[in-house]
Scaffold this active site. Structure first.
Site, PDB file in Angstrom:
ATOM      1  N   ASP A 164       0.815  -1.218   0.000  1.00 32.92           N
ATOM      2  CA  ASP A 164       0.000   0.000   0.000  1.00 32.92           C
ATOM      3  C   ASP A 164       0.847   1.266   0.000  1.00 32.92           C
ATOM      4  O   ASP A 164       2.038   1.243   0.336  1.00 32.92           O
ATOM      5  CB  ASP A 164      -0.943   0.005   1.211  1.00 32.92           C
ATOM      6  CG  ASP A 164      -0.198  -0.009   2.535  1.00 32.92           C
ATOM      7  OD1 ASP A 164       0.691  -0.878   2.717  1.00 32.92           O
ATOM      8  OD2 ASP A 164      -0.474   0.856   3.394  1.00 32.92           O
ATOM      9  N   GLU A 211       0.185  -0.954   5.779  1.00 37.44           N
ATOM     10  CA  GLU A 211       1.255  -0.436   6.646  1.00 37.44           C
ATOM     11  C   GLU A 211       1.025   1.023   6.965  1.00 37.44           C
ATOM     12  O   GLU A 211       1.270   1.474   8.080  1.00 37.44           O
ATOM     13  CB  GLU A 211       2.612  -0.625   5.960  1.00 37.44           C
ATOM     14  CG  GLU A 211       3.821  -0.379   6.870  1.00 37.44           C
ATOM     15  CD  GLU A 211       4.262   1.077   6.948  1.00 37.44           C
ATOM     16  OE1 GLU A 211       5.024   1.415   7.857  1.00 37.44           O
ATOM     17  OE2 GLU A 211       3.830   1.901   6.110  1.00 37.44           O
TER      18      GLU A 211
HETATM   19 ZN   LIG Z   1       6.629   2.562   4.063  1.00 37.64          ZN
END
Ligand SMILES: [Zn+2]
Length: 585
Positions: A177, A244
Protein backbone atom coordinates in the site's frame (compact mmCIF):
# COMPACT_ATOMS: atom_id res chain seq x y z
CA UNK A 1 80.51 -37.57 -17.66
CA UNK A 2 78.34 -40.63 -17.23
CA UNK A 3 77.82 -41.98 -13.79
CA UNK A 4 77.79 -45.56 -12.69
CA UNK A 5 74.66 -47.50 -13.44
CA UNK A 6 72.43 -47.93 -10.40
CA UNK A 7 71.53 -51.28 -8.97
CA UNK A 8 68.25 -52.10 -10.78
CA UNK A 9 66.67 -53.48 -7.60
CA UNK A 10 67.58 -50.43 -5.57
CA UNK A 11 66.49 -48.20 -8.38
CA UNK A 12 63.06 -49.76 -8.39
CA UNK A 13 62.68 -49.42 -4.64
CA UNK A 14 63.78 -45.82 -4.80
CA UNK A 15 61.31 -45.14 -7.58
CA UNK A 16 58.61 -46.89 -5.62
CA UNK A 17 59.42 -44.74 -2.58
CA UNK A 18 59.39 -41.56 -4.68
CA UNK A 19 56.14 -42.52 -6.26
CA UNK A 20 54.61 -43.19 -2.79
CA UNK A 21 55.82 -39.80 -1.54
CA UNK A 22 54.40 -38.16 -4.64
CA UNK A 23 51.07 -39.90 -4.17
CA UNK A 24 50.95 -39.04 -0.47
CA UNK A 25 51.88 -35.45 -1.20
CA UNK A 26 49.27 -35.26 -3.94
CA UNK A 27 46.70 -36.84 -1.65
CA UNK A 28 47.59 -34.41 1.11
CA UNK A 29 47.21 -31.42 -1.18
CA UNK A 30 44.01 -32.90 -2.57
CA UNK A 31 42.58 -33.18 0.94
CA UNK A 32 43.72 -29.63 1.72
CA UNK A 33 42.15 -28.35 -1.49
CA UNK A 34 38.93 -30.21 -0.77
CA UNK A 35 38.91 -28.79 2.75
CA UNK A 36 39.47 -25.29 1.42
CA UNK A 37 36.71 -25.94 -1.08
CA UNK A 38 34.37 -27.14 1.64
CA UNK A 39 35.21 -24.16 3.81
CA UNK A 40 34.56 -21.80 0.92
CA UNK A 41 31.42 -23.62 -0.05
CA UNK A 42 30.14 -23.38 3.50
CA UNK A 43 31.17 -19.88 4.36
CA UNK A 44 31.39 -18.83 0.73
CA UNK A 45 32.55 -15.35 1.41
CA UNK A 46 35.42 -13.52 -0.11
CA UNK A 47 36.45 -10.66 2.09
CA UNK A 48 39.08 -8.50 0.44
CA UNK A 49 41.72 -7.06 2.70
CA UNK A 50 40.69 -4.03 4.64
CA UNK A 51 41.73 -0.71 3.22
CA UNK A 52 39.68 1.55 5.40
CA UNK A 53 41.41 4.74 6.31
CA UNK A 54 41.35 6.04 9.82
CA UNK A 55 40.38 9.68 9.60
CA UNK A 56 42.67 12.25 11.08
CA UNK A 57 41.78 13.31 14.56
CA UNK A 58 43.36 14.69 17.65
CA UNK A 59 42.37 11.84 19.90
CA UNK A 60 44.73 9.89 22.09
CA UNK A 61 45.51 6.25 21.23
CA UNK A 62 43.25 5.20 24.13
CA UNK A 63 40.37 7.27 22.80
CA UNK A 64 40.90 5.90 19.30
CA UNK A 65 40.76 2.38 20.73
CA UNK A 66 37.53 3.20 22.53
CA UNK A 67 35.93 4.41 19.30
CA UNK A 68 37.07 1.30 17.46
CA UNK A 69 35.37 -0.89 20.02
CA UNK A 70 32.14 1.14 19.92
CA UNK A 71 31.95 1.40 16.15
CA UNK A 72 33.76 -1.63 14.81
CA UNK A 73 35.01 -1.79 11.28
CA UNK A 74 32.83 -4.04 9.11
CA UNK A 75 34.46 -6.09 6.36
CA UNK A 76 32.95 -6.18 2.89
CA UNK A 77 31.21 -9.38 1.87
CA UNK A 78 31.26 -10.36 -1.78
CA UNK A 79 29.09 -13.16 -3.18
CA UNK A 80 30.82 -16.29 -4.43
CA UNK A 81 31.22 -16.56 -8.18
CA UNK A 82 28.41 -18.52 -9.79
CA UNK A 83 25.85 -15.93 -10.79
CA UNK A 84 26.11 -12.82 -12.89
CA UNK A 85 27.82 -9.94 -11.15
CA UNK A 86 25.40 -7.43 -9.62
CA UNK A 87 26.93 -4.67 -11.75
CA UNK A 88 24.71 -6.04 -14.53
CA UNK A 89 21.82 -4.10 -12.95
CA UNK A 90 23.61 -0.79 -13.33
CA UNK A 91 23.75 -0.85 -17.13
CA UNK A 92 21.40 0.84 -19.60
CA UNK A 93 19.89 -2.41 -20.82
CA UNK A 94 18.70 -3.47 -17.41
CA UNK A 95 17.58 0.07 -16.64
CA UNK A 96 14.96 -0.10 -19.41
CA UNK A 97 13.56 -3.29 -17.94
CA UNK A 98 13.51 -1.88 -14.42
CA UNK A 99 11.77 1.32 -15.50
CA UNK A 100 9.05 -0.81 -17.05
CA UNK A 101 8.38 -3.19 -14.15
CA UNK A 102 8.79 -0.61 -11.38
CA UNK A 103 6.64 1.89 -13.30
CA UNK A 104 3.92 -0.74 -13.78
CA UNK A 105 3.89 -1.31 -10.04
CA UNK A 106 3.45 2.42 -9.33
CA UNK A 107 0.60 2.57 -11.86
CA UNK A 108 -1.51 0.36 -9.58
CA UNK A 109 -3.04 2.84 -7.09
CA UNK A 110 -2.84 0.72 -3.93
CA UNK A 111 -3.94 3.45 -1.54
CA UNK A 112 -4.79 2.49 2.04
CA UNK A 113 -6.91 4.69 4.28
CA UNK A 114 -7.06 5.08 8.05
CA UNK A 115 -10.68 4.05 8.28
CA UNK A 116 -11.57 1.19 6.01
CA UNK A 117 -14.40 -1.31 6.29
CA UNK A 118 -14.07 -5.10 6.42
CA UNK A 119 -12.16 -6.66 3.53
CA UNK A 120 -15.19 -8.30 1.95
CA UNK A 121 -17.33 -5.15 2.24
CA UNK A 122 -15.16 -2.15 1.44
CA UNK A 123 -14.44 -2.16 -2.33
CA UNK A 124 -11.32 -0.06 -1.83
CA UNK A 125 -9.44 -3.23 -0.83
CA UNK A 126 -9.97 -4.84 -4.22
CA UNK A 127 -7.07 -3.00 -5.84
CA UNK A 128 -4.75 -5.36 -3.97
CA UNK A 129 -5.98 -8.30 -6.05
CA UNK A 130 -4.67 -6.43 -9.07
CA UNK A 131 -1.35 -5.93 -7.33
CA UNK A 132 -0.98 -9.67 -6.78
CA UNK A 133 -1.82 -10.40 -10.41
CA UNK A 134 0.81 -7.92 -11.49
CA UNK A 135 3.49 -9.56 -9.28
CA UNK A 136 2.77 -13.04 -10.57
CA UNK A 137 2.69 -11.93 -14.21
CA UNK A 138 5.75 -9.69 -14.03
CA UNK A 139 8.04 -11.98 -12.04
CA UNK A 140 6.94 -15.41 -13.33
CA UNK A 141 10.05 -17.45 -12.58
CA UNK A 142 10.29 -16.50 -8.92
CA UNK A 143 6.56 -16.46 -8.21
CA UNK A 144 6.02 -19.87 -9.85
CA UNK A 145 8.86 -21.46 -7.96
CA UNK A 146 7.90 -19.94 -4.62
CA UNK A 147 4.94 -21.13 -2.61
CA UNK A 148 2.39 -18.34 -2.20
CA UNK A 149 0.30 -18.05 0.94
CA UNK A 150 -2.55 -15.55 1.19
CA UNK A 151 -2.99 -14.13 4.66
CA UNK A 152 -6.26 -12.35 5.38
CA UNK A 153 -6.98 -12.28 1.62
CA UNK A 154 -4.46 -9.73 0.39
CA UNK A 155 -1.44 -10.34 2.62
CA UNK A 156 1.15 -12.07 0.44
CA UNK A 157 3.80 -14.45 1.72
CA UNK A 158 6.12 -15.97 -0.89
CA UNK A 159 8.23 -18.86 0.40
CA UNK A 160 11.22 -20.08 -1.60
CA UNK A 161 12.06 -23.20 0.37
CA UNK A 162 15.76 -23.95 0.76
CA UNK A 163 17.43 -27.34 0.50
CA UNK A 164 18.85 -27.14 4.02
CA UNK A 165 16.07 -26.77 6.57
CA UNK A 166 18.57 -26.55 9.41
CA UNK A 167 19.38 -23.03 8.22
CA UNK A 168 17.05 -20.36 9.58
CA UNK A 169 15.14 -18.55 6.82
CA UNK A 170 15.61 -14.88 6.02
CA UNK A 171 12.58 -12.60 5.90
CA UNK A 172 12.36 -9.72 3.43
CA UNK A 173 9.36 -7.48 4.02
CA UNK A 174 7.66 -4.44 2.57
CA UNK A 175 4.16 -3.16 1.99
CA UNK A 176 1.95 -3.06 -1.08
CA UNK A 177 0.00 0.00 0.00
CA UNK A 178 0.82 3.67 -0.35
CA UNK A 179 -0.47 6.76 1.44
CA UNK A 180 -3.49 8.20 -0.37
CA UNK A 181 -3.22 11.17 -2.70
CA UNK A 182 -5.89 13.68 -1.60
CA UNK A 183 -8.00 14.82 -4.58
CA UNK A 184 -7.20 18.47 -3.97
CA UNK A 185 -3.45 17.87 -4.38
CA UNK A 186 -3.53 15.94 -7.68
CA UNK A 187 -3.21 19.11 -9.78
CA UNK A 188 -0.04 20.08 -7.93
CA UNK A 189 1.86 17.02 -9.15
CA UNK A 190 4.35 17.66 -11.98
CA UNK A 191 3.39 14.24 -13.36
CA UNK A 192 0.17 12.51 -12.32
CA UNK A 193 0.64 10.60 -9.05
CA UNK A 194 -0.06 7.16 -10.49
CA UNK A 195 1.54 7.68 -13.88
CA UNK A 196 4.81 5.92 -13.06
CA UNK A 197 6.35 8.52 -15.34
CA UNK A 198 10.04 8.20 -16.21
CA UNK A 199 11.56 11.54 -17.21
CA UNK A 200 14.88 10.09 -18.34
CA UNK A 201 16.35 10.27 -14.85
CA UNK A 202 13.65 10.01 -12.22
CA UNK A 203 10.70 7.71 -11.64
CA UNK A 204 7.67 9.70 -10.49
CA UNK A 205 4.66 8.67 -8.51
CA UNK A 206 3.08 7.91 -5.17
CA UNK A 207 4.90 4.95 -3.70
CA UNK A 208 8.00 5.37 -5.87
CA UNK A 209 9.89 6.05 -2.62
CA UNK A 210 7.64 4.46 0.01
CA UNK A 211 8.10 1.63 -0.61
CA UNK A 212 7.57 0.31 -4.10
CA UNK A 213 11.23 0.92 -4.83
CA UNK A 214 12.21 -1.78 -2.35
CA UNK A 215 9.30 -4.11 -3.14
CA UNK A 216 10.11 -3.94 -6.84
CA UNK A 217 13.83 -4.36 -6.14
CA UNK A 218 13.24 -7.49 -4.04
CA UNK A 219 11.21 -9.09 -6.83
CA UNK A 220 13.58 -7.93 -9.57
CA UNK A 221 16.53 -9.45 -7.69
CA UNK A 222 14.80 -12.77 -6.95
CA UNK A 223 13.49 -13.02 -10.51
CA UNK A 224 17.01 -12.60 -11.84
CA UNK A 225 18.48 -15.16 -9.44
CA UNK A 226 15.75 -17.73 -10.09
CA UNK A 227 16.17 -17.22 -13.85
CA UNK A 228 19.80 -18.26 -13.35
CA UNK A 229 18.61 -21.45 -11.64
CA UNK A 230 19.27 -20.23 -8.13
CA UNK A 231 18.15 -22.88 -5.64
CA UNK A 232 18.87 -21.56 -2.19
CA UNK A 233 20.06 -23.67 0.70
CA UNK A 234 18.46 -21.20 3.10
CA UNK A 235 14.73 -20.55 2.76
CA UNK A 236 13.86 -17.05 1.58
CA UNK A 237 10.51 -15.59 2.69
CA UNK A 238 9.07 -12.40 1.22
CA UNK A 239 6.10 -10.96 3.13
CA UNK A 240 4.03 -7.99 1.95
CA UNK A 241 1.44 -6.31 4.13
CA UNK A 242 -1.22 -4.10 2.60
CA UNK A 243 -2.10 -1.48 5.22
CA UNK A 244 1.25 -0.44 6.65
CA UNK A 245 0.32 3.21 6.20
CA UNK A 246 -2.64 2.56 8.52
CA UNK A 247 -0.60 0.72 11.19
CA UNK A 248 -0.68 -2.78 9.66
CA UNK A 249 -3.51 -4.16 11.79
CA UNK A 250 -5.17 -5.89 8.84
CA UNK A 251 -2.11 -7.03 6.92
CA UNK A 252 1.18 -7.37 8.82
CA UNK A 253 -0.42 -8.25 12.14
CA UNK A 254 -1.98 -11.35 10.57
CA UNK A 255 1.14 -12.11 8.57
CA UNK A 256 3.16 -12.02 11.79
CA UNK A 257 0.81 -14.53 13.41
CA UNK A 258 0.87 -16.74 10.32
CA UNK A 259 4.67 -16.79 10.17
CA UNK A 260 4.95 -17.55 13.88
CA UNK A 261 2.49 -20.46 13.54
CA UNK A 262 4.25 -21.85 10.53
CA UNK A 263 7.92 -21.31 11.42
CA UNK A 264 7.84 -20.67 15.19
CA UNK A 265 9.10 -17.95 17.51
CA UNK A 266 12.64 -16.72 16.87
CA UNK A 267 12.67 -18.90 13.79
CA UNK A 268 14.18 -16.41 11.33
CA UNK A 269 17.85 -15.59 10.97
CA UNK A 270 17.00 -11.94 10.38
CA UNK A 271 14.37 -9.58 9.04
CA UNK A 272 14.96 -6.74 6.60
CA UNK A 273 12.21 -4.13 6.21
CA UNK A 274 12.05 -0.51 5.00
CA UNK A 275 13.74 2.15 7.13
CA UNK A 276 16.92 4.24 7.19
CA UNK A 277 18.98 4.92 4.08
CA UNK A 278 22.44 6.10 3.03
CA UNK A 279 23.05 9.70 4.04
CA UNK A 280 25.96 11.23 2.18
CA UNK A 281 28.58 13.59 3.51
CA UNK A 282 27.90 13.89 7.21
CA UNK A 283 31.16 15.50 8.37
CA UNK A 284 32.70 14.05 5.22
CA UNK A 285 31.35 10.54 5.76
CA UNK A 286 28.73 8.59 3.84
CA UNK A 287 26.64 6.87 6.48
CA UNK A 288 24.48 3.83 5.78
CA UNK A 289 21.97 3.77 8.61
CA UNK A 290 19.99 0.59 9.14
CA UNK A 291 17.56 1.26 11.97
CA UNK A 292 18.03 -1.24 14.77
CA UNK A 293 15.33 0.35 16.92
CA UNK A 294 11.97 2.00 16.49
CA UNK A 295 10.18 4.42 18.81
CA UNK A 296 6.92 3.59 20.52
CA UNK A 297 3.77 5.68 20.38
CA UNK A 298 0.60 6.51 22.27
CA UNK A 299 -2.31 8.99 22.01
CA UNK A 300 -4.27 10.38 24.97
CA UNK A 301 -7.00 12.70 26.61
CA UNK A 302 -10.68 13.65 27.02
CA UNK A 303 -12.37 16.26 29.21
CA UNK A 304 -16.03 16.28 30.16
CA UNK A 305 -17.58 19.18 32.09
CA UNK A 306 -20.91 20.74 32.89
CA UNK A 307 -22.67 22.53 30.07
CA UNK A 308 -24.86 25.62 30.31
CA UNK A 309 -25.76 28.79 28.48
CA UNK A 310 -22.83 30.79 27.19
CA UNK A 311 -24.38 34.03 28.49
CA UNK A 312 -23.44 32.98 32.04
CA UNK A 313 -20.13 31.17 31.62
CA UNK A 314 -17.74 30.12 34.41
CA UNK A 315 -14.31 31.82 34.28
CA UNK A 316 -12.96 28.86 32.32
CA UNK A 317 -14.90 26.66 29.97
CA UNK A 318 -13.84 23.15 29.02
CA UNK A 319 -12.10 24.63 25.99
CA UNK A 320 -10.11 26.99 28.19
CA UNK A 321 -9.18 24.27 30.67
CA UNK A 322 -8.16 21.82 27.98
CA UNK A 323 -6.10 24.56 26.34
CA UNK A 324 -4.34 25.21 29.63
CA UNK A 325 -3.60 21.52 29.93
CA UNK A 326 -2.05 21.46 26.49
CA UNK A 327 0.13 24.53 27.02
CA UNK A 328 1.24 23.13 30.38
CA UNK A 329 2.20 19.85 28.73
CA UNK A 330 4.03 21.69 25.98
CA UNK A 331 6.01 23.73 28.46
CA UNK A 332 7.19 20.52 30.08
CA UNK A 333 8.91 18.61 27.27
CA UNK A 334 10.47 15.21 27.76
CA UNK A 335 14.15 15.18 28.72
CA UNK A 336 16.97 14.57 26.27
CA UNK A 337 18.53 11.25 27.17
CA UNK A 338 21.13 9.12 25.50
CA UNK A 339 22.36 5.81 26.86
CA UNK A 340 24.93 3.48 25.30
CA UNK A 341 22.12 1.04 24.46
CA UNK A 342 20.58 3.58 22.07
CA UNK A 343 21.33 3.08 18.36
CA UNK A 344 21.92 6.83 18.07
CA UNK A 345 24.69 6.60 20.66
CA UNK A 346 26.52 4.15 18.39
CA UNK A 347 25.81 6.36 15.38
CA UNK A 348 27.57 9.26 17.09
CA UNK A 349 30.56 7.02 17.85
CA UNK A 350 30.77 6.03 14.18
CA UNK A 351 30.60 9.67 13.12
CA UNK A 352 33.39 10.52 15.56
CA UNK A 353 35.52 7.63 14.38
CA UNK A 354 35.24 8.12 10.65
CA UNK A 355 34.39 11.77 10.02
CA UNK A 356 37.01 14.04 8.50
CA UNK A 357 38.38 17.31 9.78
CA UNK A 358 35.06 19.07 9.18
CA UNK A 359 33.96 17.66 12.53
CA UNK A 360 35.33 20.03 15.19
CA UNK A 361 37.87 18.31 17.44
CA UNK A 362 35.98 19.52 20.50
CA UNK A 363 32.83 17.72 19.33
CA UNK A 364 34.75 14.57 18.54
CA UNK A 365 36.31 14.62 22.01
CA UNK A 366 32.91 15.22 23.62
CA UNK A 367 31.39 12.26 21.79
CA UNK A 368 34.19 10.01 22.98
CA UNK A 369 33.54 11.19 26.54
CA UNK A 370 29.74 10.80 26.43
CA UNK A 371 29.65 7.94 28.90
CA UNK A 372 31.90 9.45 31.56
CA UNK A 373 31.56 13.23 31.35
CA UNK A 374 28.08 14.70 32.00
CA UNK A 375 29.11 18.13 30.74
CA UNK A 376 30.44 16.72 27.49
CA UNK A 377 27.18 14.82 27.14
CA UNK A 378 25.12 17.97 27.70
CA UNK A 379 27.11 19.81 25.05
CA UNK A 380 26.60 17.01 22.52
CA UNK A 381 22.87 16.72 23.22
CA UNK A 382 22.37 20.48 23.09
CA UNK A 383 24.13 20.69 19.73
CA UNK A 384 22.33 17.68 18.25
CA UNK A 385 18.92 18.85 19.48
CA UNK A 386 19.10 22.04 17.39
CA UNK A 387 17.99 19.92 14.45
CA UNK A 388 14.49 18.60 15.14
CA UNK A 389 15.05 15.49 13.02
CA UNK A 390 18.02 14.61 15.20
CA UNK A 391 16.55 15.78 18.50
CA UNK A 392 13.84 13.16 18.51
CA UNK A 393 16.37 10.37 18.09
CA UNK A 394 17.05 10.80 21.80
CA UNK A 395 13.86 12.12 23.34
CA UNK A 396 10.15 11.44 23.41
CA UNK A 397 8.19 13.81 21.18
CA UNK A 398 4.83 15.29 22.05
CA UNK A 399 2.37 16.77 19.56
CA UNK A 400 -1.18 18.01 20.21
CA UNK A 401 -2.66 16.93 16.89
CA UNK A 402 -6.44 16.94 17.31
CA UNK A 403 -8.59 19.29 19.39
CA UNK A 404 -12.29 18.86 19.27
CA UNK A 405 -14.98 20.49 21.43
CA UNK A 406 -18.12 22.57 21.54
CA UNK A 407 -20.98 22.43 19.09
CA UNK A 408 -22.90 25.69 19.32
CA UNK A 409 -21.99 29.35 19.80
CA UNK A 410 -24.60 29.85 22.53
CA UNK A 411 -23.92 26.67 24.51
CA UNK A 412 -21.01 25.92 26.80
CA UNK A 413 -18.91 23.03 25.60
CA UNK A 414 -19.70 19.92 27.62
CA UNK A 415 -17.14 17.75 26.03
CA UNK A 416 -13.69 18.50 24.69
CA UNK A 417 -11.24 15.94 23.48
CA UNK A 418 -7.64 16.28 22.51
CA UNK A 419 -5.41 13.77 20.86
CA UNK A 420 -1.85 14.27 21.91
CA UNK A 421 0.51 12.01 20.05
CA UNK A 422 3.70 10.79 21.71
CA UNK A 423 6.58 9.04 19.95
CA UNK A 424 8.35 7.25 22.74
CA UNK A 425 12.13 7.17 22.98
CA UNK A 426 13.86 3.78 23.10
CA UNK A 427 14.98 4.43 26.67
CA UNK A 428 11.42 5.12 27.83
CA UNK A 429 8.04 3.34 27.86
CA UNK A 430 4.30 3.83 27.44
CA UNK A 431 4.00 3.78 31.25
CA UNK A 432 6.55 6.56 31.70
CA UNK A 433 4.65 8.77 29.26
CA UNK A 434 1.34 7.99 30.95
CA UNK A 435 2.71 8.79 34.42
CA UNK A 436 4.05 12.15 33.30
CA UNK A 437 0.84 13.14 31.49
CA UNK A 438 -1.34 11.98 34.35
CA UNK A 439 0.72 14.00 36.86
CA UNK A 440 0.12 17.21 34.90
CA UNK A 441 -3.56 16.41 34.31
CA UNK A 442 -3.99 16.00 38.07
CA UNK A 443 -2.46 19.43 38.75
CA UNK A 444 -4.90 21.09 36.36
CA UNK A 445 -7.83 19.02 37.64
CA UNK A 446 -6.99 20.00 41.22
CA UNK A 447 -6.84 23.68 40.28
CA UNK A 448 -10.38 23.58 38.87
CA UNK A 449 -11.89 21.05 41.27
CA UNK A 450 -12.32 18.45 38.57
CA UNK A 451 -11.98 14.69 38.81
CA UNK A 452 -9.57 12.44 36.98
CA UNK A 453 -10.23 9.03 35.59
CA UNK A 454 -6.68 7.85 35.17
CA UNK A 455 -5.11 5.43 32.74
CA UNK A 456 -5.19 2.36 34.90
CA UNK A 457 -8.46 2.34 36.86
CA UNK A 458 -11.40 4.37 38.06
CA UNK A 459 -9.97 7.07 40.31
CA UNK A 460 -11.35 8.73 43.41
CA UNK A 461 -12.61 12.24 42.93
CA UNK A 462 -13.94 11.55 39.50
CA UNK A 463 -17.43 12.97 39.30
CA UNK A 464 -18.58 13.09 35.70
CA UNK A 465 -21.50 15.46 36.26
CA UNK A 466 -22.08 18.20 37.48
CA UNK A 467 -18.42 19.19 37.94
CA UNK A 468 -16.96 16.77 35.50
CA UNK A 469 -13.39 15.74 34.94
CA UNK A 470 -10.70 14.40 32.71
CA UNK A 471 -10.75 10.91 31.26
CA UNK A 472 -7.39 9.63 30.25
CA UNK A 473 -7.51 6.90 27.69
CA UNK A 474 -4.97 5.36 25.44
CA UNK A 475 -5.27 4.62 21.76
CA UNK A 476 -2.73 2.96 19.52
CA UNK A 477 -0.23 2.25 22.31
CA UNK A 478 3.02 0.70 21.20
CA UNK A 479 6.13 0.21 23.29
CA UNK A 480 9.49 1.14 21.73
CA UNK A 481 10.78 -1.83 19.74
CA UNK A 482 13.45 -4.06 21.26
CA UNK A 483 16.80 -2.77 20.03
CA UNK A 484 18.74 -5.21 17.87
CA UNK A 485 22.13 -5.65 19.52
CA UNK A 486 24.77 -5.40 16.79
CA UNK A 487 27.75 -6.12 19.03
CA UNK A 488 29.48 -9.16 17.56
CA UNK A 489 26.23 -10.03 15.86
CA UNK A 490 27.00 -11.98 12.67
CA UNK A 491 23.75 -10.85 11.01
CA UNK A 492 24.95 -7.26 11.38
CA UNK A 493 28.24 -8.26 9.74
CA UNK A 494 26.28 -9.86 6.90
CA UNK A 495 24.13 -6.79 6.36
CA UNK A 496 26.91 -4.22 6.76
CA UNK A 497 29.36 -6.22 4.65
CA UNK A 498 26.87 -6.50 1.79
CA UNK A 499 26.05 -2.78 1.95
CA UNK A 500 29.74 -1.87 1.78
CA UNK A 501 30.38 -4.22 -1.13
CA UNK A 502 27.45 -3.05 -3.26
CA UNK A 503 27.70 0.67 -2.61
CA UNK A 504 31.49 0.87 -2.70
CA UNK A 505 32.48 -1.73 -5.29
CA UNK A 506 29.75 -1.90 -7.88
CA UNK A 507 31.02 1.23 -9.60
CA UNK A 508 27.73 3.07 -9.65
CA UNK A 509 27.78 6.47 -11.26
CA UNK A 510 26.31 7.80 -8.03
CA UNK A 511 29.06 6.99 -5.57
CA UNK A 512 32.30 8.91 -5.82
CA UNK A 513 35.20 6.69 -6.73
CA UNK A 514 36.52 4.67 -3.80
CA UNK A 515 34.28 6.50 -1.40
CA UNK A 516 33.85 4.50 1.74
CA UNK A 517 30.52 3.77 3.33
CA UNK A 518 30.37 3.67 7.10
CA UNK A 519 27.58 1.38 8.28
CA UNK A 520 26.09 2.39 11.61
CA UNK A 521 22.96 1.48 13.56
CA UNK A 522 20.33 4.18 13.82
CA UNK A 523 16.78 4.64 14.98
CA UNK A 524 13.49 5.29 13.22
CA UNK A 525 11.12 7.85 14.66
CA UNK A 526 8.28 6.51 12.52
CA UNK A 527 6.75 3.04 12.72
CA UNK A 528 6.95 0.17 10.25
CA UNK A 529 5.26 -3.19 9.83
CA UNK A 530 8.09 -4.69 11.92
CA UNK A 531 6.01 -3.83 15.01
CA UNK A 532 4.04 -6.99 14.18
CA UNK A 533 7.14 -9.15 13.67
CA UNK A 534 9.04 -8.76 16.94
CA UNK A 535 8.63 -12.41 17.92
CA UNK A 536 10.03 -13.80 14.68
CA UNK A 537 13.67 -12.86 15.27
CA UNK A 538 15.80 -10.66 17.53
CA UNK A 539 17.66 -9.47 14.42
CA UNK A 540 15.37 -6.83 12.92
CA UNK A 541 16.85 -4.25 10.54
CA UNK A 542 14.93 -1.42 8.90
CA UNK A 543 16.91 -0.27 5.93
CA UNK A 544 16.16 1.17 2.54
CA UNK A 545 19.23 0.39 0.43
CA UNK A 546 19.25 3.69 -1.42
CA UNK A 547 21.17 6.95 -1.33
CA UNK A 548 18.91 9.45 0.42
CA UNK A 549 19.80 12.39 -1.85
CA UNK A 550 17.97 10.77 -4.75
CA UNK A 551 14.86 9.92 -2.83
CA UNK A 552 12.53 12.91 -3.01
CA UNK A 553 9.26 13.99 -1.33
CA UNK A 554 8.30 10.81 0.44
CA UNK A 555 4.57 10.90 1.38
CA UNK A 556 4.22 14.28 -0.37
CA UNK A 557 3.31 15.88 -3.68
CA UNK A 558 5.86 15.00 -6.40
CA UNK A 559 7.31 11.89 -4.78
CA UNK A 560 10.10 10.66 -7.08
CA UNK A 561 13.29 8.60 -7.04
CA UNK A 562 16.36 8.56 -9.28
CA UNK A 563 16.29 5.37 -11.34
CA UNK A 564 20.07 4.87 -11.01
CA UNK A 565 19.58 4.88 -7.24
CA UNK A 566 16.88 2.23 -7.58
CA UNK A 567 19.22 0.06 -9.63
CA UNK A 568 21.66 0.04 -6.71
CA UNK A 569 18.77 -1.15 -4.53
CA UNK A 570 18.19 -4.09 -6.89
CA UNK A 571 21.92 -4.90 -6.82
CA UNK A 572 21.85 -4.84 -3.03
CA UNK A 573 19.00 -7.37 -2.64
CA UNK A 574 20.57 -9.57 -5.31
CA UNK A 575 23.88 -9.78 -3.45
CA UNK A 576 22.26 -9.89 -0.04
CA UNK A 577 20.20 -12.99 -0.85
CA UNK A 578 23.32 -14.74 -2.15
CA UNK A 579 25.43 -13.75 0.83
CA UNK A 580 22.73 -14.82 3.27
CA UNK A 581 22.52 -18.18 1.53
CA UNK A 582 26.15 -18.95 2.20
CA UNK A 583 26.14 -17.47 5.67
CA UNK A 584 27.24 -19.68 8.56
CA UNK A 585 25.27 -18.93 11.68
ZN1 LIG B 1 6.63 2.56 4.06
Amino acid sequence: MRGLPEDPERQTQHQKHRSWVKKATAAFFFVVLVMIGITLAESCFLTPASNRRQKSSHLSPEEEALLRSRCPYMEKIVPQPGFENSTVFLGDEYKKHSVKVWGDMIRIPTQSYDLMGPIDEDPRWQIFAEFEKYLNATFPVFTERAELEHVNTYGLVYILTGSDLSKKPILLTGHQDVVPVPDNTVSRWTHPPFSGHFDGQYMWGRGSADCKNTVSAIFEALESLCSQDFHPKRTVVVALGFDEEASGYVGARNIGKYLENRFGRDSFLMLLDEGGAIVEDVYGVDLALPDTGEKGRVNVVDLETTGGHSSVPPPHTSVGIMSELITTLESSPFPLQLEPSSPFYTQLQCMARFSNSSMPNSLRADIVSLAKDPEAKNRVLELQSRDLYTKYLFSTSQAADIFDGGSKSNALPEQVSAQINYRIDVGSSVKEVQDKVEGIVRQIAHKYGLGVKGFSAYQQGFDPIPKGGFTLSVTDALEPAPVTDVTENPTWALLAGTIRHVFEDDGSVLGSANREIVVSPSLTTANTDTRHYWDLTPNIYRFNPVRMNYFVNIHAVDEHVLVDAHLETVAFYYDFVQNADCFDE
